[in-house]
Structure formats: structure tokens, C-alpha cells
Design an enzyme around this catalytic site. Structure first.
Site, PDB file in Angstrom:
ATOM      1  N   ASP A  79      36.662   7.430  32.623  1.00 27.47           N
ATOM      2  CA  ASP A  79      37.568   7.837  33.452  1.00 27.47           C
ATOM      3  C   ASP A  79      38.902   7.334  33.269  1.00 27.47           C
ATOM      4  OD1 ASP A  79      35.811   9.202  35.100  1.00 27.47           O
ATOM      5  OD2 ASP A  79      35.328   7.608  36.332  1.00 27.47           O
ATOM      6  N   LYS A 111      40.372   7.724  42.389  1.00 25.25           N
ATOM      7  CA  LYS A 111      40.301   9.027  42.388  1.00 25.25           C
ATOM      8  C   LYS A 111      39.028   9.411  43.306  1.00 25.25           C
ATOM      9  CE  LYS A 111      36.495   9.009  39.722  1.00 25.25           C
ATOM     10  NZ  LYS A 111      34.974   9.308  40.040  1.00 25.25           N
TER      11      LYS A 111
END
Length: 289
Positions: A136, A10
């Protein structure tokens, strides 16, 4: 039985820190999106009650420090699974780079073992479990593009940004996330406009996205590691449409719309930085199908 699972990296298009919480974590508001740089995991069911981590990358721990190991252990304990698993991790995402490589490996392990062990959990339930492993991991369970709040575990999905190239450059250094947050002085930094970023993403405004990228941690990491700032300057000089550090660093990414410019920036950075990648925004949400 074996299962292959992909674990995409990401980037943060916008990252703001709102304050420190009583639990020691920081309250964040950020926009994350997946890119098509990915690790690949092979999960092999074992008859013995153990967890095994295998990787050719010497920087990947093979014990409880590994988030994929923690994900398997969590599922075994929560659901009283007596079988074991061997997890082979083929690393493509740089380690400790601000790209959520470890978190994505954990998320892929949760999704894969849900199938391998027939646990029947929904993707929302997997994301909730992911929050117990790391901030995350919840986002990485879903993928796509989302606003993350709380300590990063509260996820609200938004539209996918317009497709473009993402050039990544990682210097040969490690950055301690704890040190970056420890050195952050919230009254002395420029805070990005996360809400405006949501608006320009939802309206498909590529130029607006490029004009609005921001990361409150950038100046802190730049002060600790000036070479990260130099990479950002070089990427701008080579002509990227927008340049930003991802997470707490040290990876810097540039958004580029045109193929010819992408090649020019990629080749220019290869002479300046050891690890350089040219990938695409992914933007696809994971499913359990």
C-alpha cells in the site's frame, strides 16, 4: 532541521482479489481513496548515523517492525546517507485497522526525508521505493484516488469521488491480513465490479458509487470475526448510504451525504463501538512542492 509531514489514511471503495501469484502475494484490483484522518510525523535530522522512532502510542513499534523506520533505512542504504533522523509519530489512525496507517507513515517518511536530506527524487521514484516496503505504500506516496493492481503497487490515478462524510468504526480486535487471505476461497466469494466503480467515480455519480462498493475479503473476515459484520449491520440500520469493510478489516466505513444523518450515525455507533470517527473524503494527491 525539522519537518512536519501528514500521513492520511485510506479506504477501499472496491477490492477484488484475482488469484495467488508465484511470489506468494495475491494479484489484486482495487480502488483506494484518501480520507482526512491522518497521522502527523515530525522528522528531526540527527548528526549521528541512527534512526529513532518516538510515539506515545504503545502499539507503535520503535524498531525495524515499523514501516517508517524501514522507509528511513531504505533511503539511507540506497543513497548512502550518513546522517540520522528522529521520527516522532503522532498516531490518529487506528493501528492494524485496514486503513494503511503504517503504510501512510512510511510514505510520509519517504516524502519528508526526500526534502530533509535533499535527495531530489521525483514522486514516481518515491512510489517505486515505497513498493519495496509494502503493497500500500506506493499509493500512500501519491494519495488521491487510484486503481491499484499487481500486488497493490501499480497505481493509475482516477478522478476524486464526490465529497461526502465517511464514518469509520473499528472494533477492539486485531485482524491478521495473512489469515484473511489464507482463508479466502476465490470460487466461493462475490467479486465486486471494479471497472463499474471506476466509471461511476469518473462520472461523479454518488449514488452509483454507493450502489457499487464491494470488498471480496468481507465475508472471510466476517466469518472469522462476527462482530465486524454486526458493526456493518448497525451502520446500515442507522442510515448510511453505503457500508463496507476497508481492506482486510476490522474497520467498517459508511458513506453519508447529509450532515444531520452523519451526526445521527456517529452518535448511534458511539454507544456500540469504542473507536468511531467522522471524516471527509480527501481525494487530494500529494505533491513535492
Amino acid at each position: 532541521m525539522k519537518l512536519l509531514v501528514k500521513a492520511p489514511a485510506k479506504i477501499n471503495l472496491s477490492l477484488d482479489v484475482l488469484g495467488k501469484r508465484q511470489d506468494g502475494y495475491h494479484e489484486v484490483k482495487m480502488i483506494m481513496t484518501t480520507i482526512d484522518l491522518a497521522d502527523r510525523l515530525e522528522l528531526t535530522e540527527l548528526a549521528e548515523d541512527r534512526i529513532e522512532i518516538l510515539s506515545h502510542n504503545r502499539y507503535v513499534p520503535d524498531d525495524q517492525r515499523n514501516l517508517a523506520y524501514q522507509a528511513a533505512k531504505l533511503l539511507k542504504e540506497k543513497f548512502n546517507v550518513k546522517k540520522g533522523v528522529s521520527i516522532t509519530i503522532e498516531k490518529t489512525i487506528p493501528v492494524a485497522a485496514g486503513l494503511a496507517g503504517g503504510s501512510s507513515d512510511a510514505a510520509a517518511t519517504l516524502r519528508g526525508l526526500n526534502k530533509l536530506w535533499n535527495l531530489g527524487l521525483t514522486i514516481d521514484e518515491l512510489a517505486e521505493l515505497g513498493a519495496e516496503i509494502g503493497s500500500d505504500v506506493s499509493f500512500c506516496v501519491y494519495g488521491g484516488t487510484a486503481i491499484a493492481t499487481g500486488r497493490g503497487e501499480k497505481i493509475e490515478h482516477i478522478k476524486t469521488p464526490p465529497s461526502c462524510w465517511v464514518i469509520l468504526a473499528k472494533p477492539h480486535i486485531g485482524v491478521s491480513t495473512a489469515d484473511v487471505y489464507g482463508n479466502l476461497k476465490l470460487n466461493r466469494v462475490t467479486h465486486p465490479n471494479v471497472d463499474k466503480m471506476v466509471d461511476v467515480i469518473n462520472s461523479g455519480d454518488y449514488k452509483g458509487i454507493c450502489d457499487t462498493v464491494g470488498n471480496v475479503l468481507e465475508d472471510v473476515t466476517f466469518g472469522m470475526h462476527p462482530e465486524v459484520a454486526r458493526i456493518k449491520s448497525q451502520m446500515k440500520r442507522f442510515g448510511a448510504d453505503a457500508v463496507l469493510m476497508s481492506g482486510s478489516g476490522p474497520t467498517v466505513f459508511g458513506l453519508v451525504h447529509h450532515d444531520s444523518r452523519m451526526h445521527r450515525i456517529y452518535n448511534g455507533l458511539k454507544g456500540f463501538c469504542e473507536q468511531v470517527y467522522a471524516v471527509r473524503l480527501l481525494g487530494e494527491r500529494e505533491t513535492l512542492e
